[in-house]
Enzyme design. Structure first.
Site, PDB file in Angstrom:
ATOM      1  N   SER A 117      -0.614 -53.042 114.571  1.00 47.62           N
ATOM      2  CA  SER A 117      -1.906 -52.626 115.260  1.00 47.62           C
ATOM      3  C   SER A 117      -1.357 -51.970 116.701  1.00 47.62           C
ATOM      4  CB  SER A 117      -3.022 -53.867 115.630  1.00 47.62           C
ATOM      5  OG  SER A 117      -2.309 -54.679 116.493  1.00 47.62           O
ATOM      6  N   HIS A 131      -7.104 -46.062 119.055  1.00 50.85           N
ATOM      7  CA  HIS A 131      -6.915 -47.340 118.293  1.00 50.85           C
ATOM      8  C   HIS A 131      -6.299 -47.057 116.815  1.00 50.85           C
ATOM      9  CE1 HIS A 131      -8.505 -50.018 115.231  1.00 50.85           C
ATOM     10  NE2 HIS A 131      -7.641 -50.987 115.841  1.00 50.85           N
ATOM     11  N   ASN A 133      -4.638 -49.033 113.215  1.00 49.58           N
ATOM     12  CA  ASN A 133      -4.015 -50.202 112.438  1.00 49.58           C
ATOM     13  C   ASN A 133      -4.018 -50.017 111.125  1.00 49.58           C
ATOM     14  OD1 ASN A 133      -5.935 -52.281 110.848  1.00 49.58           O
ATOM     15  ND2 ASN A 133      -7.011 -51.131 112.529  1.00 49.58           N
ATOM     16  N   THR A 134      -2.956 -50.553 110.695  1.00 47.76           N
ATOM     17  CA  THR A 134      -2.757 -50.518 109.127  1.00 47.76           C
ATOM     18  C   THR A 134      -2.262 -51.968 108.729  1.00 47.76           C
ATOM     19  OG1 THR A 134      -0.563 -49.625 109.352  1.00 47.76           O
ATOM     20  CG2 THR A 134      -2.610 -48.300 108.778  1.00 47.76           C
TER      21      THR A 134
END
Length: 303
Positions: A117, A131, A133-134
């Site tokens: 993240s 922002h 995230n994965t």
């Protein structure tokens, strides 16, 4: 978006797949940290007389060293007032009240999750907050999720026609169009729906993509295709956001711009504490509170 019914079976090589995903998230973290430090070095406009920021890494563990952990990488600098790039790999059992919300957890509460993240709060109000995230999650099912979204701080820049918005959306569309398992229009709409402050009747930013429960059939490419797309989302982000930063970070700003930025950051706080799925997941699974709440901006104002 409605949660699908995911297959209740795991591949025989699930441990190898976990290791591959965890390794990717960690390598992406290192590459992003290097890129963001490079941006700190390149500043030539306001505040360029200050010392460039550098990341400080801090490892953490869950539950007295059991249940996994992660690395929290934080930087405060002259381009980024606060940026956090974090990786974690955690495992354990979901609490009874949380199991019904997670695919496959009602049958068996055990879980494994790994991911990255990132959230960046720039100093310059002309540079949008971002922002990304994965993640990969394993219960009795397994899937990928993640996304990227952009939040301009100034109202005059919060349009879909703004240069930054066009560039960001185009990058997300290109990465989705390269992968048959992805659906750009669906992920874009999902992002708009997800990053919405219902109590204020307004969007958090200008959007991006958001996806979850990505578990493709073998005919569509299966886990390998899903993982390839997830990696490409990280690569696309690492190319487009630094480009956006470089096009804005040498611009000057006014006190009014700063006030507007701080008020907009307040909306960010409201969303993360009231609605964000990742924040809730982290707190419900015994994650590192310092890391989870590091997404909050350093200075905020409510009018």
């Amino acid at each position: 978006m409605e949660r699908p019914n995911l297959p209740k079976e795991l591949p025989e090589d699930i441990e190898d797949k976990k290791e591959a995903a965890q390794g990717w998230f960690q390598s992406l973290r290192d590459a992003l940290c290097a890129e963001f430090e490079q941006l700190e070095d390149e500043l030539a406009g306001p505040l360029s007389d200050q010392t460039p920021g550098r990341f400080v890494a801090k490892d953490w563990q869950r539950e007295n060293g059991e249940g996994g952990g992660g690395r929290m990488s934080m930087m405060e600098g002259r381009v980024f007032e606060k940026v956090g790039i974090h990786t974690s790999t955690v495992y354990g059992e979901f609490s009874p009240d949380f199991r019904s919300q997670i695919p496959g957890a009602e049958e068996d509460p055990r879980f494994w999750a790994s991911g990255l993240s990132l959230i960046a709060h720039p100093v310059n109000p002309n540079v949008p907050t971002v922002h990304m995230n994965t993640r990969m999650v394993v219960t009795t099912s397994q899937w990928f999720g993640g996304g990227c979204d952009l939040t301009p701080m100034l109202n005059r820049r919060r349009t879909q026609e703004d240069t930054d918005s066009v560039l960001f959306h185009r990058a997300m569309q290109i990465v989705c169009d390269r992968h048959k398992v992805a659906d750009y229009q669906r992920y874009k709409a999902w992002c708009d729906e997800y990053f919405y402050l219902k109590h204020r009747n307004e969007s958090r930013g200008i959007g991006g993509i958001f996806f979850d429960w990505l578990h493709s059939t073998e005919e569509a490419g299966g886990w390998d295709a899903d993982f390839a797309f997830t990696r490409d989302v990280g690569r696309a982000f690492s190319m487009v956001y630094p480009r956006i930063v470089r096009s804005n970070f040498n611009e000057t700003w006014t006190e009014e711009d700063r006030d507007e930025q701080l008020i907009r950051r307040g909306r960010y706080v409201e969303f993360n504490l009231l609605y964000d799925r990742g924040t809730i997941f982290g707190l419900k699974t015994g994650g590192n509170v310092e890391s989870i709440l590091s997404s909050l901006p350093p200075v905020v104002r409510w009018p």
